[in-house]
Design a protein around this motif. Structure first.
Motif, short mmCIF file in Angstrom:
data_model
loop_
_atom_site.label_atom_id
_atom_site.label_comp_id
_atom_site.label_asym_id
_atom_site.label_seq_id
_atom_site.Cartn_x
_atom_site.Cartn_y
_atom_site.Cartn_z
N CYS A 164 -13.25 4.81 -4.43
CA CYS A 164 -13.04 3.42 -4.84
C CYS A 164 -12.79 2.53 -3.63
O CYS A 164 -13.30 1.41 -3.54
CB CYS A 164 -11.86 3.34 -5.80
N SER A 165 -12.00 3.04 -2.71
CA SER A 165 -11.72 2.27 -1.50
C SER A 165 -13.00 2.01 -0.71
O SER A 165 -13.25 0.90 -0.24
CB SER A 165 -10.70 3.02 -0.63
N ALA A 166 -13.84 3.04 -0.58
CA ALA A 166 -15.10 2.90 0.15
C ALA A 166 -16.04 1.91 -0.52
O ALA A 166 -16.85 1.25 0.15
CB ALA A 166 -15.78 4.26 0.28
N HIS A 167 -15.94 1.78 -1.84
CA HIS A 167 -16.78 0.84 -2.59
C HIS A 167 -16.19 -0.56 -2.64
O HIS A 167 -16.72 -1.43 -3.33
CB HIS A 167 -17.02 1.36 -4.00
N ALA A 185 -3.65 9.21 -0.20
CA ALA A 185 -4.90 8.53 -0.51
C ALA A 185 -4.66 7.06 -0.85
O ALA A 185 -5.44 6.18 -0.45
CB ALA A 185 -5.60 9.24 -1.67
N LEU A 186 -3.59 6.78 -1.59
CA LEU A 186 -3.27 5.40 -1.94
C LEU A 186 -2.86 4.61 -0.70
O LEU A 186 -3.26 3.44 -0.53
CB LEU A 186 -2.15 5.36 -2.98
N ARG A 187 -2.09 5.22 0.16
CA ARG A 187 -1.68 4.51 1.39
C ARG A 187 -2.88 4.20 2.28
O ARG A 187 -2.97 3.13 2.87
CB ARG A 187 -0.63 5.34 2.14
N SER A 188 -3.83 5.13 2.35
CA SER A 188 -5.05 4.89 3.14
C SER A 188 -5.88 3.76 2.52
O SER A 188 -6.42 2.92 3.25
CB SER A 188 -5.89 6.17 3.21
N ALA A 189 -5.97 3.75 1.19
CA ALA A 189 -6.73 2.69 0.52
C ALA A 189 -6.07 1.33 0.74
O ALA A 189 -6.76 0.31 0.94
CB ALA A 189 -6.84 2.99 -0.98
N LYS A 190 -4.75 1.31 0.72
CA LYS A 190 -4.04 0.05 0.96
C LYS A 190 -4.27 -0.43 2.39
O LYS A 190 -4.48 -1.62 2.64
CB LYS A 190 -2.55 0.24 0.69
N LYS A 191 -4.25 0.49 3.34
CA LYS A 191 -4.49 0.13 4.73
C LYS A 191 -5.89 -0.43 4.92
O LYS A 191 -6.12 -1.31 5.76
CB LYS A 191 -4.29 1.36 5.62
N ALA A 192 -6.85 0.06 4.09
CA ALA A 192 -8.24 -0.41 4.17
C ALA A 192 -8.45 -1.74 3.45
O ALA A 192 -9.54 -2.30 3.53
CB ALA A 192 -9.17 0.64 3.59
N GLY A 193 -7.43 -2.23 2.74
CA GLY A 193 -7.54 -3.55 2.13
C GLY A 193 -7.33 -3.63 0.64
O GLY A 193 -7.24 -4.73 0.08
N ALA A 194 -7.28 -2.49 -0.06
CA ALA A 194 -7.06 -2.53 -1.51
C ALA A 194 -5.59 -2.75 -1.81
O ALA A 194 -4.72 -2.33 -1.06
CB ALA A 194 -7.52 -1.22 -2.15
N ARG A 195 -5.31 -3.41 -2.92
CA ARG A 195 -3.93 -3.51 -3.40
C ARG A 195 -3.71 -2.38 -4.41
O ARG A 195 -4.66 -1.87 -5.03
CB ARG A 195 -3.68 -4.89 -4.01
N ILE A 196 -2.45 -1.97 -4.55
CA ILE A 196 -2.15 -0.73 -5.27
C ILE A 196 -1.21 -0.99 -6.45
O ILE A 196 -0.19 -1.66 -6.32
CB ILE A 196 -1.51 0.30 -4.33
N VAL A 197 -1.59 -0.41 -7.59
CA VAL A 197 -0.76 -0.36 -8.79
C VAL A 197 -0.63 1.10 -9.18
O VAL A 197 -1.58 1.87 -9.05
CB VAL A 197 -1.39 -1.17 -9.95
N THR A 198 0.54 1.52 -9.63
CA THR A 198 0.72 2.89 -10.12
C THR A 198 1.20 2.87 -11.56
O THR A 198 1.73 1.86 -12.03
CB THR A 198 1.71 3.67 -9.23
N PHE A 199 1.03 3.99 -12.26
CA PHE A 199 1.41 4.02 -13.68
C PHE A 199 1.64 5.45 -14.13
O PHE A 199 1.34 6.40 -13.42
CB PHE A 199 0.35 3.33 -14.55
N ASN A 200 2.24 5.56 -15.30
CA ASN A 200 2.51 6.83 -15.95
C ASN A 200 3.54 7.63 -15.19
O ASN A 200 4.72 7.27 -15.21
CB ASN A 200 1.20 7.59 -16.17
N SER A 201 3.20 8.68 -14.51
CA SER A 201 4.19 9.54 -13.87
C SER A 201 4.67 8.99 -12.54
O SER A 201 3.94 8.29 -11.84
CB SER A 201 3.59 10.93 -13.64
N GLY A 202 5.90 9.33 -12.18
CA GLY A 202 6.40 9.13 -10.82
C GLY A 202 6.86 7.75 -10.41
O GLY A 202 6.57 7.33 -9.29
N PRO A 203 7.63 7.02 -11.22
CA PRO A 203 8.09 5.69 -10.79
C PRO A 203 8.96 5.75 -9.53
O PRO A 203 8.93 4.83 -8.72
CB PRO A 203 8.88 5.18 -11.99
N GLU A 204 9.70 6.84 -9.35
CA GLU A 204 10.57 6.96 -8.17
C GLU A 204 9.76 7.15 -6.89
O GLU A 204 10.29 7.02 -5.78
CB GLU A 204 11.55 8.12 -8.35
N LEU A 205 8.46 7.43 -7.04
CA LEU A 205 7.59 7.64 -5.88
C LEU A 205 6.65 6.47 -5.64
O LEU A 205 5.84 6.51 -4.71
CB LEU A 205 6.75 8.92 -6.09
N ALA A 206 6.75 5.44 -6.46
CA ALA A 206 5.81 4.32 -6.38
C ALA A 206 5.91 3.59 -5.04
O ALA A 206 4.89 3.22 -4.44
CB ALA A 206 6.05 3.34 -7.53
#
Length: 425
Positions: A164-167, A185-206
Motif C-alpha cells: 500500500c505504501s509503494a502504491h 511496517a507501519l512506521r516505514s509507511a509513515k516515514k514514506a508519507g502515509a498517515r496511520i490509523v490502527t484498529f481492533n487489537s493492541g490500543p496500548e501499542l498504537a
C-alpha cells in the motif's frame, strides 16, 4: 418488475424513479441538473450523468440490485446498494417492489486517493465479514477508494502494508494483533508519507506504531464483563477461554481479564487451530469436553461468533457422554447460531457480548477520510486518540419480544455481509 428509487440531494431535492426489469441488463442515461454539483445560483448548462443498474442472481434465486455511475473517463464507479436491495425468489409476480432510496452525490471515487485497510484473521470470519460490510458502506457514503485485505500471519500483513505504501496510499489502517511484524511496517509507511490509523487489537501499542487514531472494542472491559456476568449468574466451576488466534494481544487481554474477574473457579486457555474452519476446530473442543484427565468444564467463553457456533456444535455432538451441562458464552455472535436446534440454544447458550463490528467497520473507514484531511501535521501528533467501544451484554429477550423487528435487522445484516464481499470482486 422492480421499482428502483434514488434520492438526489445536493442544492436541490429530486426523486428519480428507475425501473428495473428483472432478468434483463438495462443501462439508463439520467440527465441531472449541473446545479446538483455546483452553486445553484450559477448560470451553467446542464451536464449529463450516466448510470446503470446492476443485478446479481444468487444460488437461492433471489436477485440483488445496485446502481453504478459512470466517471468522466468512461469507467464505472462503485456499486451503490440501498439498504433494501434484494428481491427474494419467493416475491409475488405482478407486484411493484421498491428499494430504499440512495444518494447520488457526484462522480465516482475512481481516481481519488487510495486508502488501505490491512486486517488480520480469516476472510470468512463472521466478525470480519460484518465489519467489512459496514466499512464498505462508509466508503460508498464518503466516495472513497478503499482497498481491504486480510492476512493470516503478521508477515503477510506487513507485506500488504508495504505494498500500500509503494502504491502511494494516503492513509493506511491496520490491526495490531501481531505488533512485532506490523509495527515496523507501519512506521516505514509513515516515514514514506502515509498517515496511520490502527484498529481492533493492541490500543496500548498504537503510539509505537505511529498511529494517530485507534478504534476498537475495549478488550479489557469485554473480558471483565464476561467474568462479572458469569459471577452474577452463579457459575462455580472451571471456564475455558477459547483462543481462535494463537497470536493476538487483544484476545489474550480478554482471557486475562476474565481470569482476573471470575471468582467461581479456575480459567484455562484452550488454543484452537488458528485460521481453521469449523470442521477442524470442533474436534479440539470436543476432545477437551471429553477429557477425563482434566477437571470438567462448567462453561466456555468463545471470543468470536464463529467459535461460539463451533462450541455449541461440539456440545451437541458430545452431550450424551457428558455428566454435566456445559454452558457457552461469547464475545460476538453469528447468525448461523439460529441454524442450531432450539434445544441446544436454549440449554447451552448463556449470553453474548456485543463485539462492535458494525461501529468499528464504519468508523475505521470514516477515520481514514478524517485523518487525510486533518489540519495538524502527522509529526505533531505524539499520542494517538483512542476510541474504545464499551461492550454490553446483549438482551435476547427484547429481540424475542419483537420478531418482526428482529427479522428486519437480520435482513440488514445479510445485506451488509454481501456488501462487504465486494471488496474482493
Amino acid at each position: 418488475m422492480y421499482l428502483f428509487q434514488r434520492s438526489l440531494v445536493k442544492s436541490i431535492r429530486q426523486r428519480l424513479p428507475v425501473l428495473l426489469a428483472l432478468g434483463l441488463a438495462i443501462a439508463l442515461t439520467v440527465f441531472i441538473s449541473h446545479s446538483l454539483f455546483h452553486d445553484a445560483t450559477a448560470e451553467q448548462e446542464s451536464d449529463g450523468a450516466t448510470v446503470r443498474i446492476s443485478a446479481l442472481t444468487s444460488e437461492s434465486g433471489s436477485i440483488r440490485v445496485a446502481l453504478q455511475q459512470q466517471g468522466a473517463g468512461g469507467s464505472w464507479g462503485e456499486r451503490q446498494h440501498p439498504d433494501l436491495n434484494t428481491v427474494p425468489a419467493t416475491a409475488p409476480t405482478g407486484v411493484w417492489l421498491n428499494s430504499s432510496p440512495i444518494l447520488l452525490e457526484g462522480p465516482s471515487a475512481a481516481g481519488g486517493p487510495l486508502f488501505c485497510i490491512a486486517a488480520h484473521g480469516a476472510r470468512s470470519d463472521f466478525f470480519w465479514r460484518l465489519l467489512r460490510g459496514f466499512s464498505r458502506q462508509a466508503a460508498l457514503d464518503l466516495g472513497m477508494q478503499v482497498r481491504f485485505t486480510h492476512s493470516t500471519t503478521g508477515e503477510e500483513q506487513a507485506d500488504e502494508i508495504a505494498r500500500c505504501s509503494a502504491h502511494g496510499a494516503a492513509v493506511i489502517a491496520s490491526t495490531l494483533a501481531a505488533p512485532d511484524e506490523v509495527g515496523p511496517a507501519l512506521r516505514s509507511a509513515k516515514k514514506a508519507g502515509a498517515r496511520i490509523v490502527t484498529f481492533n487489537s493492541g490500543p496500548e501499542l498504537a503510539a509505537s506504531a505511529g498511529s494517530e487514531l485507534h478504534i476498537a472494542l475495549d478488550d479489557a472491559a469485554a473480558g471483565r464483563l464476561a467474568g462479572e456476568e458469569f459471577n452474577r449468574r452463579g457459575f462455580s466451576g472451571r471456564i475455558a477461554c477459547l483462543l481462535h488466534e494463537t497470536v493476538n494481544v487483544g484476545l489474550e487481554t480478554r482471557c486475562d481479564q476474565l481470569e482476573a474477574t471470575y471468582t467461581g473457579g479456575e480459567v484455562e486457555r484452550l488454543p484452537l487451530p488458528a485460521g481453521a474452519d469449523a470442521e477442524a476446530v470442533r474436534p479440539t473442543i470436543s476432545a477437551r469436553l471429553l477429557d477425563t484427565e482434566q477437571a470438567p468444564l462448567e462453561a466456555m467463553l468463545a471470543l468470536n461468533g464463529d467459535t461460539l457456533v463451533s462450541a455449541l456444535q461440539s456440545i451437541a455432538e458430545t452431550k450424551d457422554e457428558l455428566d454435566v451441562i456445559v454452558k457457552v458464552a461469547s464475545i460476538g455472535s453469528n447468525i448461523s447460531v439460529q441454524m442450531l436446534s432450539y434445544d441446544i440454544r436454549e440449554t447451552h447458550w448463556e449470553f453474548f457480548i456485543n463485539a462492535g463490528a458494525e461501529a468499528q467497520g464504519y468508523l475505521i473507514t470514516a477515520a481514514l477520510s478524517m485523518v487525510h484531511t486533518y489540519t495538524s501535521d502527522a509529526a505533531f501528533i505524539r499520542q494517538p486518540l483512542i476510541l474504545a467501544a464499551t461492550p454490553f451484554v446483549f438482551d435476547e429477550q427484547t429481540v424475542q419480544r419483537s420478531p418482526s423487528e428482529a427479522m428486519a435487522a437480520l435482513q440488514r445484516i445479510q445485506s451488509r455481509l454481501a456488501l462487504g464481499e465486494e471488496y474482493f470482486e
